[in-house]
Write a protein that holds these residues in place. Structure first.
Motif, short mmCIF file in Angstrom:
data_model
loop_
_atom_site.label_atom_id
_atom_site.label_comp_id
_atom_site.label_asym_id
_atom_site.label_seq_id
_atom_site.Cartn_x
_atom_site.Cartn_y
_atom_site.Cartn_z
N TYR A 192 0.90 -1.17 0.00
CA TYR A 192 0.00 0.00 0.00
C TYR A 192 0.93 1.21 0.00
O TYR A 192 1.52 1.56 1.01
N GLU A 193 1.07 1.80 -1.17
CA GLU A 193 2.06 2.85 -1.40
C GLU A 193 1.76 4.08 -0.54
O GLU A 193 0.61 4.45 -0.35
N TRP A 194 2.80 4.69 0.00
CA TRP A 194 2.62 5.70 1.04
C TRP A 194 1.77 6.88 0.62
O TRP A 194 0.97 7.38 1.40
N THR A 195 1.89 7.32 -0.63
CA THR A 195 1.12 8.50 -1.04
C THR A 195 -0.35 8.18 -1.30
O THR A 195 -1.14 9.11 -1.48
N ASP A 196 -0.72 6.89 -1.30
CA ASP A 196 -2.13 6.54 -1.49
C ASP A 196 -3.00 7.07 -0.36
O ASP A 196 -4.22 7.20 -0.52
N ASP A 208 -9.98 10.61 3.57
CA ASP A 208 -10.97 10.17 4.55
C ASP A 208 -10.46 8.92 5.28
O ASP A 208 -10.09 7.92 4.64
N LEU A 209 -10.44 8.96 6.60
CA LEU A 209 -9.82 7.88 7.37
C LEU A 209 -10.56 6.56 7.22
O LEU A 209 -9.93 5.50 7.17
N ASP A 210 -11.87 6.60 7.14
CA ASP A 210 -12.62 5.34 6.97
C ASP A 210 -12.31 4.70 5.62
O ASP A 210 -12.25 3.48 5.50
N ARG A 213 -8.94 3.11 5.93
CA ARG A 213 -9.06 1.90 6.75
C ARG A 213 -9.61 0.73 5.92
O ARG A 213 -9.11 -0.40 6.01
N ARG A 214 -10.62 1.00 5.09
CA ARG A 214 -11.19 -0.05 4.24
C ARG A 214 -10.17 -0.53 3.21
O ARG A 214 -10.04 -1.73 2.95
N GLU A 215 -9.46 0.40 2.60
CA GLU A 215 -8.46 0.01 1.61
C GLU A 215 -7.35 -0.84 2.23
O GLU A 215 -6.91 -1.84 1.64
N LEU A 216 -6.91 -0.45 3.40
CA LEU A 216 -5.88 -1.24 4.08
C LEU A 216 -6.40 -2.63 4.42
O LEU A 216 -5.68 -3.63 4.26
N GLY A 220 -5.22 -6.69 3.76
CA GLY A 220 -4.88 -7.50 4.92
C GLY A 220 -4.20 -6.73 6.03
O GLY A 220 -3.72 -7.32 7.00
N ILE A 221 -4.15 -5.41 5.91
CA ILE A 221 -3.52 -4.56 6.92
C ILE A 221 -4.61 -4.09 7.86
O ILE A 221 -5.38 -3.18 7.54
N GLN A 222 -4.68 -4.71 9.03
CA GLN A 222 -5.79 -4.47 9.94
C GLN A 222 -5.30 -4.29 11.37
O GLN A 222 -4.21 -4.73 11.74
#
Length: 274
Positions: A192-196, A208-210, A213-216, A220-222
């Motif tokens: 998950y590239e940092w500038t995303d 938007d933080l939500d 969070r969904r993209e992560l 599998g980043i939870q």
């Protein structure tokens, strides 16, 4: 004493606290940007002081003597509340905050959008250099949950409750571009590239933080995992570490050696897409 400000600090809120006692604002922008305009009272810091700078892994932490000198120069005390920002979306500011986390200083915040977010709200700026009052800060024991070393990652990168977050570019992850002897990624790592996480249409504020969070989670980043994040030198991945902290991840760690160390080590496994 400065109030406990939120980790993700909006420019308008910082503007209300500029005169707070024990507030230290640290600017990690390019020299010419700082000279042109900075948050009033902000002290400029050369990001190179946050890095050991030695090959093959220049992103490793400086030794405690150098860190003590750095934070003494900045005037850090146990009561100091640090606000960090930069001009690139958060990488160097986050590296400072991660370093504070490593040494056990948890009173800090990130200015959302950095200098771009500040200027976009037409808030006051200064061209006068900030002059900190030096302290005698001595770095103590490091927080073992903030930073992992090569041995730890070798032993745990395949654990089912561990996820390795690669913050580099897709080309680096795939092994198309390499800045080390080996190309590719740590086996099992997820990209998950940092500038995303940055909103490039809104002065590099966080998206938007939500949504992040969904993209992560899709990668599998939870929050229920131990997350270890890295890039090439733990510059970009300091920002992804910070994103995880902002999202409330309880166990997110940086790998300061990053690919510069892993990709140049003779005994590390490497994976590439088929």
């Amino acid at each position: 004493m400065t109030a406990q400000l939120p980790l993700l600090l909006e420019p308008s809120e910082l503007a209300r606290h500029l005169d707070d006692e024990h507030l230290l604002i640290v600017d990690l922008c390019k020299d010419q940007v700082y000279d042109q305009a900075h948050v009033p009272g902000a002290v400029h810091l050369d990001f190179k002081r946050l890095l050991a700078g030695t090959q093959p892994a220049p992103g490793l932490l400086p030794d405690d003597r150098a860190l003590s000198a750095l934070f003494s120069d900045l005037g850090l005390t146990p009561d100091t509340f640090v606000v960090a920002y930069d001009d690139e979306g958060g990488g160097w500011a986050a590296r400072l905050l991660w370093t504070l986390e490593v040494i056990g200083h948890h009173r800090y915040a990130y200015l959302n959008g950095g200098i771009h977010g500040w200027l976009a709200e037409d808030l006051p700026t200064s061209t006068e250099p900030g002059e900190p009052e030096p302290s005698d800060y001595q770095v103590g024991p490091h927080d073992p949950k903030a930073n992992v070393d090569l041995d730890y990652l070798l032993a745990h990168h395949r654990d089912p409750d561990v996820v390795v977050w690669d913050a580099r570019s897709e080309e680096e992850f795939a092994g198309v571009r390499a800045f080390a002897q080996k190309a590719g990624h740590i086996p099992g790592a997820t990209l998950y590239e940092w500038t995303d996480a940055m909103d490039k249409t809104n002065n590099l504020r966080l998206r938007d933080l939500d949504t992040i969070r969904r993209e992560l989670a899709d990668h599998g980043i939870q929050a229920d995992k131990q997350v270890i994040t890295h890039c090439q030198t733990h510059h970009r991945s300091s920002f992804t570490w910070l994103v995880g902290k902002i999202l409330g991840f309880k166990d997110i760690r940086g790998y300061a050696g990053s690919w510069a160390e892993w990709g140049n080590h003779p005994e590390t496994p490497v994976e590439k897409p088929e």
